[in-house]
Design an enzyme around this catalytic site. Structure first.
Site, PDB file in Angstrom:
ATOM      1  N   ASP A 127       0.862  -1.185   0.000  1.00  6.36           N
ATOM      2  CA  ASP A 127       0.000   0.000   0.000  1.00  6.36           C
ATOM      3  C   ASP A 127       0.899   1.236   0.000  1.00  6.36           C
ATOM      4  OD1 ASP A 127      -2.888  -1.272   0.925  1.00  6.36           O
ATOM      5  OD2 ASP A 127      -1.154  -2.308   1.777  1.00  6.36           O
ATOM      6  N   ASP A 177     -21.495   5.170  13.626  1.00  2.18           N
ATOM      7  CA  ASP A 177     -20.742   6.417  13.501  1.00  2.18           C
ATOM      8  C   ASP A 177     -21.474   7.385  12.568  1.00  2.18           C
ATOM      9  OD1 ASP A 177     -18.292   8.197  13.025  1.00  2.18           O
ATOM     10  OD2 ASP A 177     -17.415   6.624  14.261  1.00  2.18           O
ATOM     11  N   PRO A 232     -12.346   3.702  -3.037  1.00  2.00           N
ATOM     12  CA  PRO A 232     -11.674   2.568  -3.691  1.00  2.00           C
ATOM     13  C   PRO A 232     -10.890   1.682  -2.736  1.00  2.00           C
ATOM     14  CG  PRO A 232     -10.580   4.642  -4.234  1.00  2.00           C
ATOM     15  CD  PRO A 232     -11.867   5.001  -3.560  1.00  2.00           C
ATOM     16  N   ASP A 233     -10.439   2.222  -1.602  1.00  2.00           N
ATOM     17  CA  ASP A 233      -9.659   1.422  -0.662  1.00  2.00           C
ATOM     18  C   ASP A 233     -10.541   0.648   0.311  1.00  2.00           C
ATOM     19  OD1 ASP A 233      -7.132   0.528  -0.108  1.00  2.00           O
ATOM     20  OD2 ASP A 233      -6.428   2.353   0.866  1.00  2.00           O
ATOM     21  N   HIS A 242     -15.649  11.194   9.590  1.00  2.00           N
ATOM     22  CA  HIS A 242     -15.207  10.477  10.786  1.00  2.00           C
ATOM     23  C   HIS A 242     -15.368   8.969  10.646  1.00  2.00           C
ATOM     24  CE1 HIS A 242     -15.547   9.176  15.078  1.00  2.00           C
ATOM     25  NE2 HIS A 242     -14.610  10.070  15.251  1.00  2.00           N
ATOM     26  N   ASN A 294      -2.847  -3.773  -1.849  1.00  2.00           N
ATOM     27  CA  ASN A 294      -3.499  -3.509  -3.135  1.00  2.00           C
ATOM     28  C   ASN A 294      -2.849  -2.347  -3.878  1.00  2.00           C
ATOM     29  OD1 ASN A 294      -4.407  -1.542  -1.343  1.00  2.00           O
ATOM     30  ND2 ASN A 294      -6.412  -1.359  -2.314  1.00  2.00           N
ATOM     31  N   ASN A 340     -11.885  12.877  24.785  1.00  2.00           N
ATOM     32  CA  ASN A 340     -10.715  13.721  24.517  1.00  2.00           C
ATOM     33  C   ASN A 340     -10.621  14.971  25.378  1.00  2.00           C
ATOM     34  OD1 ASN A 340     -10.153  11.965  22.300  1.00  2.00           O
ATOM     35  ND2 ASN A 340     -11.687  13.072  21.125  1.00  2.00           N
ATOM     36  N   TYR A 395     -19.426   2.034  30.664  1.00  2.00           N
ATOM     37  CA  TYR A 395     -20.330   0.953  31.046  1.00  2.00           C
ATOM     38  C   TYR A 395     -19.531  -0.338  31.211  1.00  2.00           C
ATOM     39  CZ  TYR A 395     -24.346   3.888  29.870  1.00  2.00           C
ATOM     40  OH  TYR A 395     -25.274   4.893  29.838  1.00  2.00           O
ATOM     41  N   VAL A 417     -18.781  -2.603  28.228  1.00  2.00           N
ATOM     42  CA  VAL A 417     -18.038  -2.026  27.107  1.00  2.00           C
ATOM     43  C   VAL A 417     -16.546  -2.028  27.411  1.00  2.00           C
ATOM     44  CG1 VAL A 417     -17.726   0.043  25.691  1.00  2.00           C
ATOM     45  CG2 VAL A 417     -20.016  -0.599  26.482  1.00  2.00           C
ATOM     46  N   ASP A 455      -9.589   0.112  29.850  1.00  2.00           N
ATOM     47  CA  ASP A 455      -9.118  -1.267  29.696  1.00  2.00           C
ATOM     48  C   ASP A 455      -7.728  -1.328  29.068  1.00  2.00           C
ATOM     49  OD1 ASP A 455     -11.332  -3.114  30.578  1.00  2.00           O
ATOM     50  OD2 ASP A 455     -12.447  -1.843  29.198  1.00  2.00           O
ATOM     51  N   SER A 483     -11.023   8.393  19.193  1.00  2.00           N
ATOM     52  CA  SER A 483     -11.820   7.798  18.111  1.00  2.00           C
ATOM     53  C   SER A 483     -10.949   6.997  17.167  1.00  2.00           C
ATOM     54  CB  SER A 483     -12.530   8.885  17.300  1.00  2.00           C
ATOM     55  OG  SER A 483     -13.706   9.295  17.917  1.00  2.00           O
TER      56      SER A 483
END
Length: 639
Positions: free
Chosen positions: A326, A360, A368-369, A393, A407, A485, A497, A500, A523, A547
């Site tokens: 790539d 999202d 294309p990618d 985003h 590719n 952030n 939570y 999660v 975590d 994110s």
């Protein structure tokens, strides 16, 4: 009950961090190190760095595209067709000119028109470019223009030097990234943009709050002024529902699962919460705001699990010295080597029956990618099957997970074969309601997702959102979320939570990002600074934030479930915690969690014959830790 009146701005978990020229070794990164002034300065520096790298990505990809076009022309394809096809697929190429050596650029074959406001500057640089390429050298001009009308001129000679290609490239992506990151890095106050009728309050004190400075975003929540979310212990009858609508002057009443969202014309959230107290409800809370298609039906899911499933088991293994071809990988993707992704590919590269949902802003379905990597998704905002990204985003997050690998184009994702299920729950401003986020989570769960990325959040503990999270968790979905952030210890949701898996962000030096939220609920941590990935309209961009860290962990969860489909979501969580490389204080800490993810070690653990026991001690500890914070406001506990 009024603890819920903390307004929530669900912000896309983008963050910012500065690459230090001389790494500073910190043992306890946090607010005692990252002052508000330092944090803001670092974010501004990172914003500048993200824009600069996005400029480089654009120029690098354009240079490759020019070489490709010249190769097609040398191969005998008509010049006019080559130029037209490139401009059809790359809107940023305003003008392309092919000419023979010795000709002026005006004498060449042209496709497109010069930008009217900057025609003179463009013509000057085109003349310089033509002189340079006739001398056998590649040319790139400085940027010119302003705002969303910024351009540069590219020039590339053919291999034999007898002809060349020059063009004017429109770099509106730079303004898009700037606007995007100003919001998502909290470098400007919460953007109302007249799209939402919202109210801001302090999450813990519930006092109304005026947000007129970026630092005011910390601990601030937003909610719809004239709406509430209600879950009844027993659903109201039609007669009772009509009575409720009449008494509160409801203009709408939506139902999702067991929960209703009521909107009124003349009553505020406080009044509505008081009204519903008499209706024997499980909870009533403000309708919080979160920021930043063919349906995939049962038959399609059956097909994806068939013997034709594309998985690592029936693909040629990669060699120990494999390097993706790539074209943006080696120069820009520092993040994948840091977590040993390439070595991990020798163990597993994914399976397309382990579906990853990206909840999202949607995804650029034509990038294309990403071709062949996307499943038919859903747009909760419009209520249709077109989850097209109008922000950027979600496309960026998706590229981190599943951009095509090897590719000879753009960037490499972390998984080769896992398919992404795009679900648009945030609108063109990067914001979405609790209802839309909850609906997206439930839809993705019902349509085959085994792993889910949630790069969004706020500071209000919404029962409505938690119900949706619990639904997905009980269906064995591994839920991964960005921590936020604001460099704050205040828990953000859904990351905090217990169902999660919460992700913080680090830079290329394994240092905590100054923007990254922290706390005992974290975590693990993952790369989240100046991450190169896909962007709408066939483009690439560098963005920073939790994110961007979260999809690295989401991709790892998908690889783990691909390597061992028998693992439960709790087993996946345990493997990622146990396999992480420790950072900061020994063992779990509130800045890095259990450490930075390690793809190789995680996949080695996943391939063990016996699935590990559930990581219940840590899950229980997280739940117990959050209890006093959750009820502090109503019980009068010290925070």
């Amino acid at each position: 009950m009024w603890r819920y009146l903390s307004t929530i701005a669900v912000v896309l978990g983008l963050g910012v961090i500065l690459f230090p020229q001389q790494p500073v070794h910190r043992t306890k990164p946090g607010p005692e190190v990252y002052s508000a002034k330092y944090e803001t300065t670092s974010k501004l520096a990172l914003l500048e760095q993200d824009v600069k790298l996005t400029d480089e990505l654009c120029r690098s990809q354009c240079a490759i595209d020019f070489t490709t076009m010249l190769g097609q022309i040398e191969g005998g394809e008509p010049v006019t067709n080559v130029l037209k096809n490139m401009r059809n697929h790359h809107e940023k190429m305003d003008v392309l000119v092919w000419s023979k050596r010795g000709q002026t650029w005006e004498q060449g074959i042209k496709s497109g028109e010069l930008p009217p406001s900057y025609k003179e500057q463009a013509a000057t640089y085109l003349k310089e470019a033509k002189t340079t390429v006739d001398g056998g050298k590649i040319y790139q001009s400085p940027k010119f223009g302003a705002g969303h009308h910024v351009y540069f001129v590219q020039g590339t000679p053919s291999t034999h030097g007898q002809d060349s290609l020059i063009g004017v490239i429109h770099q509106d992506v730079l303004a898009q990234v700037t606007d995007h990151q100003m919001k998502n890095l909290r470098l400007e106050p919460y953007p109302n943009e007249n799209r939402w009728k919202v109210k801001a309050v302090e999450t813990n004190t519930l006092n109304e709050k005026i947000v007129d400075h970026p630092e005011d975003n910390q601990g601030t929540s937003h909610y719809q002024q004239n709406e509430v979310v209600v879950r009844f212990k027993m659903d109201p009858t039609e007669a009772q529902l009509s009575q409720i609508k009449k008494e509160i002057h409801a203009t709408s009443a939506q139902k999702l699962g067991y929960t209703y969202v009521f909107r009124t014309s003349d009553r505020d959230a406080k009044s509505l919460i008081a009204y519903f107290a008499k209706w024997n409800v499980v909870y009533v809370e403000p309708h919080f705001l979160y920021m930043t298609n063919d349906y995939y039906d049962d038959q399609e899911r059956t097909d994806s699990n068939s013997s034709n499933t594309n998985s690592d088991s029936n693909q040629t293994p990669v060699s120990s010295n494999f390097m993706p071809n790539d074209n943006l990988y080696q120069r820009y993707q520092w993040n994948l080597p840091l977590i040993e992704t390439l070595q991990g590919w020798q163990l597993n590269r994914g399976a397309n029956n382990v579906i990853v949902a990206v909840v999202d802003t949607g995804v650029d379905m034509a990038h294309p990618d990403l071709q062949g990597q996307l499943l038919p998704g859903y747009n909760v905002i419009s209520g249709n099957d077109n989850p097209q990204d109008d922000v950027g985003h979600g496309t960026h997050v998706t590229g981190v997970i599943s951009a095509l690998v090897n590719n000879q184009l753009g960037v490499a994702g972390m998984t080769w074969f896992n398919k992404v299920l795009p679900v648009k729950v945030l609108d063109q401003t990067g914001a979405g309601s609790t209802y839309s986020v909850a609906q997206g989570i439930i839809w993705a769960t019902d349509h085959g997702a085994k792993v889910m990325n949630l790069s969004l959040g706020n500071y209000a503990d919404s029962g409505f959102l938690h119900d949706a999270i619990q639904y997905a968790y009980d269906k064995d979905v591994a839920l991964i979320a960005a921590s936020g952030n604001d460099n704050t210890e205040q828990p953000g949701y859904p990351a905090a939570y217990p169902e999660v898996f919460a992700v913080a962000a680090i830079d290329s030096q394994n240092e905590k990002a100054p923007f990254s939220n922290y706390g005992d609920y974290i975590d693990v941590t993952a790369p989240g600074v100046t991450i190169a990935s896909t962007y709408p309209n066939n483009q690439y961009a560098a963005l920073s934030g939790t994110s961007m860290a979260s999809p690295h962990v989401t991709a790892l969860a998908a690889l783990i479930r691909s390597a061992n489909p028998n693992l439960k979501n709790t087993d996946v969580y345990e493997i990622m915690r146990k396999s992480a490389q420790d950072l900061g204080d020994k063992g779990h800490d509130k800045y890095f969690g259990y450490g930075v993810i390690d793809v190789v070690k995680a996949l080695e653990m996943a391939k063990q014959d016996t699935a590990p026991l559930s990581y219940w001690p840590q899950d229980l500890a997280r739940q117990l830790h959050l209890v006093p914070k959750k009820y502090a406001g109503s019980l009068g506990l010290e925070k």
